[in-house]
Design a protein around this motif. Structure first.
Motif, PDB file in Angstrom:
ATOM      1  N   LEU A   1      12.657  44.377  40.174  1.00 57.91           N
ATOM      2  CA  LEU A   1      12.101  45.065  41.342  1.00 57.91           C
ATOM      3  C   LEU A   1      10.884  44.358  41.951  1.00 57.91           C
ATOM      4  N   GLU A   2      10.599  43.144  41.508  1.00 55.06           N
ATOM      5  CA  GLU A   2       9.500  42.403  42.133  1.00 55.06           C
ATOM      6  C   GLU A   2       9.881  42.037  43.571  1.00 55.06           C
ATOM      7  N   VAL A   3      11.118  41.600  43.744  1.00 52.62           N
ATOM      8  CA  VAL A   3      11.630  41.285  45.081  1.00 52.62           C
ATOM      9  C   VAL A   3      13.043  41.843  45.194  1.00 52.62           C
ATOM     10  N   LEU A   4      13.297  42.620  46.244  1.00 49.01           N
ATOM     11  CA  LEU A   4      14.640  43.120  46.549  1.00 49.01           C
ATOM     12  C   LEU A   4      15.086  42.530  47.883  1.00 49.01           C
ATOM     13  N   HIS A   5      16.324  42.054  47.925  1.00 46.88           N
ATOM     14  CA  HIS A   5      16.913  41.550  49.164  1.00 46.88           C
ATOM     15  C   HIS A   5      17.864  42.620  49.684  1.00 46.88           C
ATOM     16  N   MET A   6      17.779  42.926  50.982  1.00 46.41           N
ATOM     17  CA  MET A   6      18.602  43.996  51.551  1.00 46.41           C
ATOM     18  C   MET A   6      19.325  43.504  52.801  1.00 46.41           C
ATOM     19  N   ASP A   7      20.520  44.017  52.991  1.00 52.96           N
ATOM     20  CA  ASP A   7      21.266  43.739  54.217  1.00 52.96           C
ATOM     21  C   ASP A   7      22.252  44.871  54.460  1.00 52.96           C
ATOM     22  N   LEU A   8      22.651  44.980  55.696  1.00 50.64           N
ATOM     23  CA  LEU A   8      23.603  46.000  56.109  1.00 50.64           C
ATOM     24  C   LEU A   8      24.769  45.291  56.776  1.00 50.64           C
ATOM     25  N   PHE A   9      25.996  45.631  56.410  1.00 50.11           N
ATOM     26  CA  PHE A   9      27.153  45.025  57.075  1.00 50.11           C
ATOM     27  C   PHE A   9      28.058  46.118  57.614  1.00 50.11           C
ATOM     28  N   GLY A  10      28.845  45.744  58.593  1.00 53.88           N
ATOM     29  CA  GLY A  10      29.784  46.691  59.182  1.00 53.88           C
ATOM     30  C   GLY A  10      29.659  46.717  60.685  1.00 53.88           C
ATOM     31  N   PRO A  11      30.411  47.503  61.357  1.00 54.04           N
ATOM     32  CA  PRO A  11      31.405  48.427  60.813  1.00 54.04           C
ATOM     33  C   PRO A  11      32.642  47.675  60.327  1.00 54.04           C
ATOM     34  N   ILE A  12      33.180  48.139  59.214  1.00 53.26           N
ATOM     35  CA  ILE A  12      34.398  47.556  58.668  1.00 53.26           C
ATOM     36  C   ILE A  12      35.588  48.239  59.326  1.00 53.26           C
ATOM     37  N   SER A  13      36.692  47.519  59.419  1.00 54.78           N
ATOM     38  CA  SER A  13      37.839  48.035  60.172  1.00 54.78           C
ATOM     39  C   SER A  13      38.518  49.223  59.498  1.00 54.78           C
ATOM     40  N   THR A  14      38.518  49.263  58.172  1.00 56.85           N
ATOM     41  CA  THR A  14      39.145  50.372  57.457  1.00 56.85           C
ATOM     42  C   THR A  14      38.064  51.191  56.771  1.00 56.85           C
ATOM     43  N   ALA A  15      37.908  52.421  57.201  1.00 58.13           N
ATOM     44  CA  ALA A  15      36.884  53.296  56.618  1.00 58.13           C
ATOM     45  C   ALA A  15      37.271  53.664  55.191  1.00 58.13           C
ATOM     46  N   ILE A  16      36.264  53.752  54.320  1.00 59.84           N
ATOM     47  CA  ILE A  16      36.529  54.194  52.955  1.00 59.84           C
ATOM     48  C   ILE A  16      36.519  55.716  52.934  1.00 59.84           C
ATOM     49  N   LEU A  17      36.724  56.302  51.760  1.00 59.94           N
ATOM     50  CA  LEU A  17      36.747  57.763  51.645  1.00 59.94           C
ATOM     51  C   LEU A  17      35.489  58.364  52.252  1.00 59.94           C
ATOM     52  N   GLY A  18      35.641  59.400  52.990  1.00 56.41           N
ATOM     53  CA  GLY A  18      34.504  60.049  53.633  1.00 56.41           C
ATOM     54  C   GLY A  18      34.184  59.451  54.991  1.00 56.41           C
ATOM     55  N   GLY A  19      34.966  58.500  55.465  1.00 56.55           N
ATOM     56  CA  GLY A  19      34.756  57.924  56.784  1.00 56.55           C
ATOM     57  C   GLY A  19      33.581  56.965  56.888  1.00 56.55           C
ATOM     58  N   LYS A  20      33.184  56.392  55.785  1.00 61.87           N
ATOM     59  CA  LYS A  20      32.037  55.482  55.791  1.00 61.87           C
ATOM     60  C   LYS A  20      32.488  54.082  56.176  1.00 61.87           C
ATOM     61  N   VAL A  21      31.768  53.481  57.141  1.00 64.35           N
ATOM     62  CA  VAL A  21      32.187  52.190  57.677  1.00 64.35           C
ATOM     63  C   VAL A  21      31.102  51.113  57.593  1.00 64.35           C
ATOM     64  N   TYR A  22      29.939  51.435  57.039  1.00 61.31           N
ATOM     65  CA  TYR A  22      28.855  50.467  56.876  1.00 61.31           C
ATOM     66  C   TYR A  22      28.548  50.302  55.395  1.00 61.31           C
ATOM     67  N   GLY A  23      28.169  49.108  55.004  1.00 57.87           N
ATOM     68  CA  GLY A  23      27.772  48.841  53.635  1.00 57.87           C
ATOM     69  C   GLY A  23      26.316  48.403  53.596  1.00 57.87           C
ATOM     70  N   PHE A  24      25.535  49.024  52.731  1.00 57.03           N
ATOM     71  CA  PHE A  24      24.120  48.714  52.554  1.00 57.03           C
ATOM     72  C   PHE A  24      23.993  48.057  51.183  1.00 57.03           C
ATOM     73  N   VAL A  25      23.632  46.772  51.171  1.00 60.23           N
ATOM     74  CA  VAL A  25      23.593  45.991  49.944  1.00 60.23           C
ATOM     75  C   VAL A  25      22.146  45.703  49.566  1.00 60.23           C
ATOM     76  N   ILE A  26      21.807  45.950  48.302  1.00 64.77           N
ATOM     77  CA  ILE A  26      20.471  45.671  47.775  1.00 64.77           C
ATOM     78  C   ILE A  26      20.648  44.799  46.540  1.00 64.77           C
ATOM     79  N   VAL A  27      19.951  43.652  46.500  1.00 64.05           N
ATOM     80  CA  VAL A  27      20.056  42.712  45.379  1.00 64.05           C
ATOM     81  C   VAL A  27      18.677  42.514  44.775  1.00 64.05           C
ATOM     82  N   ASP A  28      18.583  42.678  43.451  1.00 65.94           N
ATOM     83  CA  ASP A  28      17.335  42.412  42.733  1.00 65.94           C
ATOM     84  C   ASP A  28      17.242  40.914  42.490  1.00 65.94           C
ATOM     85  N   ASP A  29      16.135  40.298  42.900  1.00 68.37           N
ATOM     86  CA  ASP A  29      15.961  38.852  42.784  1.00 68.37           C
ATOM     87  C   ASP A  29      15.898  38.411  41.321  1.00 68.37           C
ATOM     88  N   TYR A  30      15.342  39.203  40.453  1.00 69.06           N
ATOM     89  CA  TYR A  30      15.158  38.823  39.051  1.00 69.06           C
ATOM     90  C   TYR A  30      16.478  38.842  38.286  1.00 69.06           C
TER      91      TYR A  30
END
Length: 175
Positions: free
Chosen positions: A76-105
């Motif tokens: 948790l010293e450094v977190l990298h974040m990004d958002l992708f989408g909208p994806i063409s096929t929605a997943i369950l619940g109609g969600k079409v964006y992905g929020f990605v968080i990566v721990d640098d360590y």
């Protein structure tokens, strides 16, 4: 004399190739044969030649060298974040964006799926509380792009209140 005339015509065909936004030679032959553009003379365009600008434009970037040394000393010293989408096929619940968080360590990655981009702040707020309690340490820095979902007043105020440094990546740099 014939060679000089051919050289002049070849140079002239390159000029037209540049004038028409570096179109492919196949496209240029089609344009001249079917008279699709007024003013373009009937020239021969050889398909096996490439101008310098086209050559540079078609080159691919070399891969980035993997980083063997870890630049952080704890989770948790450094977190990298990004958002992708909208994806063409929605997943369950109609969600079409992905929020990605990566721990640098640890390079551990969390992915949250969202219905709308504007949910990213609330999702990060919930995530940060959960992960800090779970790991028993605080988030020091987050890195993100200049997307409107990250570069806004709500994110800025939250980071300021929690003592989190929010750094932004330079535009058009995948590193």
């Amino acid at each position: 004399m014939v060679e000089a005339a051919r050289a002049i015509l070849a140079e002239y065909s390159w000029l037209w190739q540049q004038r028409l936004c570096h179109a492919s030679m196949k496209t240029l032959r089609k344009v001249t044969q079917k008279d699709l553009v007024r003013g373009v003379p009937k020239l021969k365009f050889s398909k096996d030649h490439l101008c310098d600008a086209c050559q540079l434009g078609k080159q691919v970037h070399s891969t980035f060298h993997p980083i063997k040394d870890i630049s952080t000393s704890r989770p948790l010293e450094v977190l990298h974040m990004d958002l992708f989408g909208p994806i063409s096929t929605a997943i369950l619940g109609g969600k079409v964006y992905g929020f990605v968080i990566v721990d640098d360590y640890s390079r551990f990655t969390w992915t949250r799926f969202l219905s709308h981009k504007n949910e990213s702040f609330e999702e990060f707020k919930t995530f940060s509380t959960w992960i800090q309690k779970k790991l028993g340490c605080e988030i020091l820095t987050i890195h993100s792009d200049h997307g409107g979902e990250f570069e806004n007043e709500r994110f800025g105020n939250f980071c300021e209140d929690k003592g989190i440094s929010h750094n932004f990546s330079a535009p058009r740099t995948p590193q």
